[in-house]
Write an enzyme that holds these catalytic residues in place. Structure first.
Site, PDB file in Angstrom:
ATOM      1  N   HIS A  28      -9.609  -5.973  13.699  1.00 31.13           N
ATOM      2  CA  HIS A  28      -9.895  -6.264  12.293  1.00 31.13           C
ATOM      3  C   HIS A  28     -10.271  -7.732  12.185  1.00 31.13           C
ATOM      4  O   HIS A  28      -9.468  -8.609  12.472  1.00 31.13           O
ATOM      5  CB  HIS A  28      -8.649  -5.961  11.459  1.00 31.13           C
ATOM      6  CG  HIS A  28      -8.912  -5.880   9.993  1.00 31.13           C
ATOM      7  ND1 HIS A  28      -9.438  -6.930   9.265  1.00 31.13           N
ATOM      8  CD2 HIS A  28      -8.720  -4.878   9.103  1.00 31.13           C
ATOM      9  CE1 HIS A  28      -9.547  -6.565   7.995  1.00 31.13           C
ATOM     10  NE2 HIS A  28      -9.134  -5.327   7.872  1.00 31.13           N
ATOM     11  N   GLU A  34      -4.087  -3.949  14.678  1.00 28.97           N
ATOM     12  CA  GLU A  34      -5.258  -4.390  13.923  1.00 28.97           C
ATOM     13  C   GLU A  34      -6.027  -5.499  14.632  1.00 28.97           C
ATOM     14  O   GLU A  34      -6.724  -6.286  13.986  1.00 28.97           O
ATOM     15  CB  GLU A  34      -4.833  -4.822  12.508  1.00 28.97           C
ATOM     16  CG  GLU A  34      -4.371  -3.635  11.671  1.00 28.97           C
ATOM     17  CD  GLU A  34      -4.018  -4.003  10.226  1.00 28.97           C
ATOM     18  OE1 GLU A  34      -3.956  -5.206   9.911  1.00 28.97           O
ATOM     19  OE2 GLU A  34      -3.805  -3.068   9.427  1.00 28.97           O
ATOM     20  N   GLN A  35      -5.941  -5.543  15.920  1.00 27.30           N
ATOM     21  CA  GLN A  35      -6.610  -6.619  16.661  1.00 27.30           C
ATOM     22  C   GLN A  35      -8.127  -6.570  16.519  1.00 27.30           C
ATOM     23  O   GLN A  35      -8.799  -7.585  16.724  1.00 27.30           O
ATOM     24  CB  GLN A  35      -6.189  -6.626  18.123  1.00 27.30           C
ATOM     25  CG  GLN A  35      -6.481  -5.347  18.865  1.00 27.30           C
ATOM     26  CD  GLN A  35      -5.939  -5.389  20.304  1.00 27.30           C
ATOM     27  OE1 GLN A  35      -6.685  -5.649  21.236  1.00 27.30           O
ATOM     28  NE2 GLN A  35      -4.656  -5.159  20.455  1.00 27.30           N
ATOM     29  N   GLU A  37       0.816  -1.223   0.000  1.00 35.68           N
ATOM     30  CA  GLU A  37       0.000   0.000   0.000  1.00 35.68           C
ATOM     31  C   GLU A  37       0.847   1.268   0.000  1.00 35.68           C
ATOM     32  O   GLU A  37       0.792   2.074   0.946  1.00 35.68           O
ATOM     33  CB  GLU A  37      -0.962  -0.008   1.200  1.00 35.68           C
ATOM     34  CG  GLU A  37      -2.014  -1.094   1.086  1.00 35.68           C
ATOM     35  CD  GLU A  37      -2.917  -1.201   2.317  1.00 35.68           C
ATOM     36  OE1 GLU A  37      -2.620  -0.555   3.327  1.00 35.68           O
ATOM     37  OE2 GLU A  37      -3.904  -1.945   2.258  1.00 35.68           O
ATOM     38  N   GLU A  65      -6.750  -7.614  -0.876  1.00 39.73           N
ATOM     39  CA  GLU A  65      -7.327  -7.664   0.473  1.00 39.73           C
ATOM     40  C   GLU A  65      -8.806  -7.340   0.376  1.00 39.73           C
ATOM     41  O   GLU A  65      -9.176  -6.214   0.058  1.00 39.73           O
ATOM     42  CB  GLU A  65      -6.618  -6.659   1.402  1.00 39.73           C
ATOM     43  CG  GLU A  65      -5.122  -6.902   1.514  1.00 39.73           C
ATOM     44  CD  GLU A  65      -4.420  -5.939   2.482  1.00 39.73           C
ATOM     45  OE1 GLU A  65      -5.118  -5.173   3.169  1.00 39.73           O
ATOM     46  OE2 GLU A  65      -3.174  -5.956   2.523  1.00 39.73           O
TER      47      GLU A  65
END
Ligand SMILES: [Zn+2]
Ligand SMILES: [Zn+2]
Ligand SMILES: [Zn+2]
Lengths: 658, 658, 658
Positions: B368, B365-366, B146, B317
């Site tokens: 996510h 990112e827990q 990204e 993604e």
């Protein structure tokens, strides 16, 4: 003194091929332009390398303009120091309140306190004044450009800090005096030496307001001093030429009266649509006036800068079309540019100068319209200018001056003070004074906007000074002796000059005049209204005070909760809150009648203005208006009894005509 | 070329005990996952100390995945340099526009211009490519991750400044040329040497737009160059593997076409709910689509990245549940993940890869979601993936490609330009192009989103290029020769490549095609609408131009104030304002009919998309929809004549089936 | 223990001529003031130059106050280090998260981690404690002033960074343990040495939440340690004096329980109008209560700080009129100051101390009203204080203490956690707990606000712990053993202490108690409501979870989409969303009935509070209220059956009276 009123234009010969110049000059003359401003951003062309002057092109341009019969106001280029100069002394950059340098790459990238830069300015101004000071084309000079634009009055650099320490030492002499004036015993802020003084930025919570006020005074003084150096150099070399500066709108970060005192006349840059977008008016208001501007904003500044120029003033940059710097940039309504121009002439402007001759196709202002398109075709304002020039000739228009019976005080220190301590986050001194101005103007009155100086009080029927930060005994005395009806408050006299609450309580030295004491104040969130008894629709909002009446004072109006809203002692009134339009209208009608001032019942969006014997009428509305009642049987020099949207009428006032 | 369409997943073996890996791989296969992306953030595990490579674990993971029958896309770990590396060269940190360093502690903490860091990247990429370039499991590579995420394209570091000076020297050769291109005579910004060039941050007011545009081009070029170094190293060591990068949504800070040109295919990361929250849609719109996303946002990007990949692309993604990074993060509607997946396949995606296999219980990112919960139990998307895999098999789904008859230009330099100079503060190039895209898609059309390249003009029925910053003669020529109906404006051709107004006036080199000149423009505050005559409900808002028609041009639509709204010269049209949805719908229906393109009258919230002979139908509404008219008597491969909310139908198109 | 309830005042002798002091003391006594706080900002007067102590004036002031019969709480002056001290060690300045120093010029300009400054504090505190520790006037000490005010808990200085590295080393011992706890494998954030740890500011995107949480714990610990140094020094020199600190409202940046544990009692500074303006309530709410404050905000803090002081607490600064620091600053309603004072006494305050005796005419707080005007005339609160003093005497009011049957947990680490990871941008732990508090109080209950400590669970009828970040097994066990009805959720137990998702899924160690697992969560934008079945008007907004019921658990309430809204296992309940007021009211009525707790049906805006046998009733509304049903045939000590706006009634509870 009366002076012929003329048109001008701002021109940048350095931005165009030399081959364009003569034709440009010819067309200027053709449409009736009389005065051309040039040179104010041209340093990199006047001195492309250090000490390597290149004045030939400027001499050539002056010659061409002169031969075309045009007069020139020459600008000093100090608002845009070139890169080689900045690189020589990188510490000349102003520092923002966040401590970050404000870099080269646009304009105004200099700190007013940097002595090295000031010397460079002396040098280039001296060189220019020597070279062109007595040039027959040159009738005037403009110093720098728009002091303070882009928030550049205050700098937090080392140079500024050192200069501020010196300024404080000179003002207070001892740290004891400074500590006392600032109340530094509070929070252990006491200083043991002038070298301990810091600039009032990056503090953990808000700095001491007295510290801030002195810093704003100092910063203002630095602007005055910077300007004065140029003025003195120019005066030495260019006798008989008027020296002016082009000020901005809604701008209160330095004392414009003080800068004006060193000048021969004032000028300002009038962008009705850009300024409207920047204002705090409601979205509804902004949409309503999006193509014509706030009906009273320009008028206020005309009066303000007439005062700064002690009667002599002009518009240096008149918006001619869409600009590039508003949040949104609409095209003015057809007729708007003409209306704006006559508003200025009606207020006594000697010159209205359009910005700019030709739209630049490059750089930051490429979306700013001019009289010509980038390809030299006429844009709409080109024709408008031509039309106005003919009308001016036909009317033999002249700038007249006379003291207005109504004086409204506008004071820069008060603006500093209430920015420092609004106490309610939306309190604005500028908006407060503007509301009084608008209400007076809607009643058809011509107004002088004046500094709070004793000599300005004489010969008035009515004096208004809302929000006047600190009382001075000599001002109070002048008000008392003037015989005028005096309306003060809210917040008038509520501080000492040191930014302390007067020990006698507000309104301080105005107290004996008014017979009141202000015990408590409060600010109110939007939507909260304190109704006024017996005046339907009238209320205070945002600000209200609790006053105690002395023996000789009485309540002239009260709030619904019983607190006094307006006190009276003889012809001295104190208003204890922030009035809405309905309250202002009712109050002013009552007081003006008492003061013996005539009002005119104007339709909404109609405004009038007298210039000597001439009365102008303007239509800011979207419908044609019948102004026959205003004009009576007068003969129209411009327009007629039906005034179209954006229309301008002018006729000889009956009292003058008879 | 047609390619079997498959599912993928993003996986982080380094984040889980080795004992998990085989079971993870087994379950992936079990539900029909074919491709696994790994490795892209693992630098601290691949090289825990300088020069101390630890590739064993990665070899082990590849082996396990390979044995389970999974293919692997291997990521280079350059988006997350480890702390020991950063500490070696602290000046590799990017600097923000405010001058502050952007520190270690999350990701993308590198400046694209730092040669020292680029060499470290060469080294780790080379080591990985040597080690795994010919590994049988490895079918592809992802460079970095990204690019530009978290606003990281532009850096204001010393490294960036020096590289920008070099870039300018290479582009302009002489400062005279640069000064002319930038119009530096304005405000004395002229430079005497390339070493005088500063980065365009921290200026007192806005920098020169030409300066800014070159800085954005330079910054974009740095991304291209950074990516190309990795691509070249990988190509040397990993023959036959597809190299891709995973781009983002609504992201225009560098030229994605240019990065794509060095890749074998494009990929992007599709987060419909997160992107909706980040968009500038109204609260009402966001609430309405809160669980399914904007019906046209993903579709636009599928078309855009298909173009970037020259026909080959995938979703790297795919959002599988709630994410952690929106202002608010709702759970997708039941069916939403399946709908999103088929939208991608319908647009020709080769792979749709879910992010991520298992929700991490730790770090940023827990929150996510993944296909699995943190405790390895299946989350909802796990079952959805399994269902889709079976359907794909049953349908024998393949990515098809064909040139669409409609081409809509999207140009990164135009995005740069209008960010630099919106002129009205809410003007957005991305929103302008999106509005055209949405209107076309609502009429049932399949669209190619294309760069403004001459070769893209061929073989089209209609070409649309709103807001296309600068005209190039060869593009205008290609449009003229294409035989297509061409719709340009607003703002198309309004600048030269140097960010100047063309001397022939806008639309510059498009002028001869269109037969118009744009004399004036204006931006309008929200709520101001300029109605279009004879088209009830249609209006311009935000932006409007005043155009002069040449002899061969005529007014096809007018505003109520009489200004031309749409001009026509043969099959060349110019739209002179920002259209609302009603105007776009009416206008496109009219022009598409003229161009001979078939439209479909779709119910609101229904969208269609053709992939080769297959036609897909999607329901973004909250009610079941009857699509029998769209399908006719076709046989459904997915769904049926009644399409539930979030429903997907697919059938063979009649023209293809016959 | 019961203690006589008295009034106090904050006084700054150093700010007034010595000649004022005796008269000030006399008037304090005259109106019934018993306790005076002095000295807390006076460093520049106590030590005007380094090592040059000047304590004479303070001794004199103490003597005068003492002779007037007043008791003194002496403040340490460490919140305002003088300029000479700051100049000695410029690196003592705290650094903001943006990296900028926070300079001298207001207060709190010190970094808690700077050992050099801490030693200076030791020195001045030691000197003061030696000099006045056993002075007969001195009955207590205040450490520093309002720790954390102006966002000063966290500093990003080098001193803080080095101390944080040390703190991490001490906590984790090995980097492996730290990397594991923080999940640093994610994004290659792994550290090879404690010296690689950075502070979590200026990262490119958000830092690791575990890193942030530890930084907030560290920063909190630094406050605790800073305070403890002063406490220990004072204890050595001033036996028998109560040591306290004056905390703030709505302030959760450090663990106030932990600071409180080192003190003899807690105090807080109660500014109902200022705090209301700063809150996130709607404009409508703020306007409605603009002159009286949120009816539940002060009450919550009284309960919270009673807990921090382990039963002993006071109001150190009671708002007496308009303040200077709100966005807007209205004057309190007549009666408001009296109502506020009795709310504190009803909650067991030992002293309510007004800030300040006389309004300062200078410096930052000159617009903050006091009991006296700047000219020493009484302001309104002067008379109010006198009235209250007489009433207290007549009532023989005493601070009582008893454990309330209802315990509501408030936990500072949870506040840290949800600031770090709101997941929906408006999620606020403080607001969540406040909503529960308000709902309980509207049902007439007296509440203990408690830390989540096992010993606090005993002897309760009901325990509520919404949003309690991490479960600890011993707390779960204490809840289970308490016999109380327990209501947890939303988000309770959803993280481990390391800020990871528990591997057993949330609610972690509460899971066995509750019999549920939380599989998924979502945050919802404003305006989205998830209705609760069979409870008209009740809904979740902002936050909702998807839970799976274990075998022993059942659904007690469901959302309209079928998800469980409230689960029950025996007397253990889990609420899976953020409830609106209607849901909370219905839910609590049901559960309180089950728990056997009596509720009172109060009219809107009426609140009650028991202090020992006394029941107080308060009217926060704008109309008189009939409270005869609440009072029954009790005899009123204050007020009567009709309670005017701002009215206070007090009577002996029947159960106590009989
Ligand atoms: Zn000279
Ligand atoms: Zn190699
Ligand atoms: Zn000692």
């Amino acid at each position: 003194m009366t002076i012929k009123q003329r048109l001008g234009v701002c021109y940048y010969p350095e931005q165009w091929p030399r081959s364009f110049w003569a034709e440009d000059a010819r067309r200027m003359r053709e449409i009736g332009i009389a005065v051309v401003r040039i040179g104010e951003f041209a340093w990199s062309r006047l001195e492309p390398r250090e000490g390597f002057y290149q004045f030939d092109w400027l001499a050539g341009a002056l010659e061409i303009l002169h031969r075309a019969g045009l007069e020139v106001v020459l600008g000093t280029p100090t608002a845009t120091p070139p890169k080689w100069l900045v690189d020589k002394m990188p510490d000349m950059a102003p520092l923002g309140a966040d401590g970050a340098p404000r870099k080269f790459g646009s304009r105004r990238h200099y700190c007013f306190s940097h002595e090295g830069y000031a010397r460079e300015c002396d040098r280039i101004v001296e060189a220019l004044a020597c070279a062109f000071g007595e040039h027959p084309a040159v009738v005037g000079w403009q110093t720098d450009n728009e002091y303070g634009c882009h928030d550049t009055v205050e700098s937090y650099s080392i140079a500024a800090r050192d200069a501020f320490r010196k300024w404080c030492r000179s003002k207070y002499e001892t740290t004891e005096a400074l500590n006392r004036a600032w109340g530094n015993v509070f929070w252990s802020m006491e200083l043991g030496s002038f070298d301990e003084i810091e600039l009032p930025n990056l503090t953990v919570t808000e700095p001491n307001p007295s510290h801030l006020l002195d810093f704003k005074r100092f910063s203002s003084d630095q602007v005055v001093a910077f300007n004065r150096r140029q003025v003195e150099i120019i005066r030495n070399h260019s006798p008989g030429r008027a020296i002016l500066h082009n000020f901005m709108g809604a701008f209160d970060a330095f004392d414009h009266y003080a800068v004006g005192a060193d000048l021969d006349m004032a000028a300002w840059d009038s962008y009705p649509l850009g300024f409207l977008e920047r204002s705090r008016h409601s979205d509804e208001f902004k949409t309503r006036y999006m193509r014509l501007g706030d009906p009273d904003f320009q008028a206020f500044h005309h009066d303000l800068y007439r005062s700064c120029g002690r009667g002599r003033w002009q518009v240096m940059e008149q918006q001619p079309g869409a600009v590039n710097w508003g949040a949104w940039n609409p095209v003015p309504a057809p007729g708007a540019v003409r209306l704006w121009t006559y508003e200025a002439f009606a207020a006594g402007a000697e010159v209205v100068s359009f910005f700019r001759w030709r739209q630049a196709p490059f750089a930051q202002e490429q979306m700013h319209e001019g009289l010509l398109l980038p390809n030299s075709e006429p844009n709409e304002a080109y024709f408008v200018a031509g039309e106005i020039a003919q009308e001016l000739n036909r009317m033999e228009a002249r700038a007249e001056s006379a003291r207005a019976p109504i004086a409204l005080a506008f004071d820069y220190e008060s603006a500093f003070a209430w920015r420092i301590q609004p106490q309610g986050q939306d309190f604005s001194y500028f908006d407060l004074v503007s509301a009084f101005y608008r209400a007076l103007r809607k009643l058809g009155l011509s107004i002088d906007v004046v500094p709070p100086a004793p000599e300005e009080m004489k010969g008035r029927k009515m004096i208004l000074a809302p929000g006047l930060f600190a009382a001075r005994p000599e001002l109070a005395a002048a008000m008392a002796q003037s015989g005028a009806l005096v309306l003060l408050g809210p917040r008038s006299g509520s501080k000492t000059k040191d930014f302390q609450i007067p020990l006698a309580l507000p309104p301080g030295d105005f107290g004996s005049l008014l017979g009141v004491k202000v015990r408590r104040v409060e600010s109110l969130r939007p939507g909260v209204a304190l109704a006024i008894r017996d005046l339907p629709g009238a209320h205070f909002s945002g600000w209200r005070e609790f006053i105690a009446l002395g023996e000789e004072a009485e309540a002239a109006l009260c709030c619904e909760d019983g607190e006094v809203a307006l006190s009276r002692r003889d012809n001295f009134y104190y208003l204890s809150g922030n009035p809405n339009d309905e309250l202002l209208d009712a109050l002013l009608r009552r007081l003006l009648a008492q003061a013996g001032a005539d009002i005119i019942d104007l339709p909404q969006d109609i405004r009038v203005r007298d210039n000597g014997p001439l009365r102008y009428v303007f239509n800011y509305g979207s419908e044609p208006a019948d102004i026959s009642e205003i004009a009576g049987d007068a003969v129209f020099l411009l327009g007629g009894k039906t005034l179209d949207p954006c229309g301008v009428a002018a006729f000889m006032r009956k009292d003058e005509a008879e």
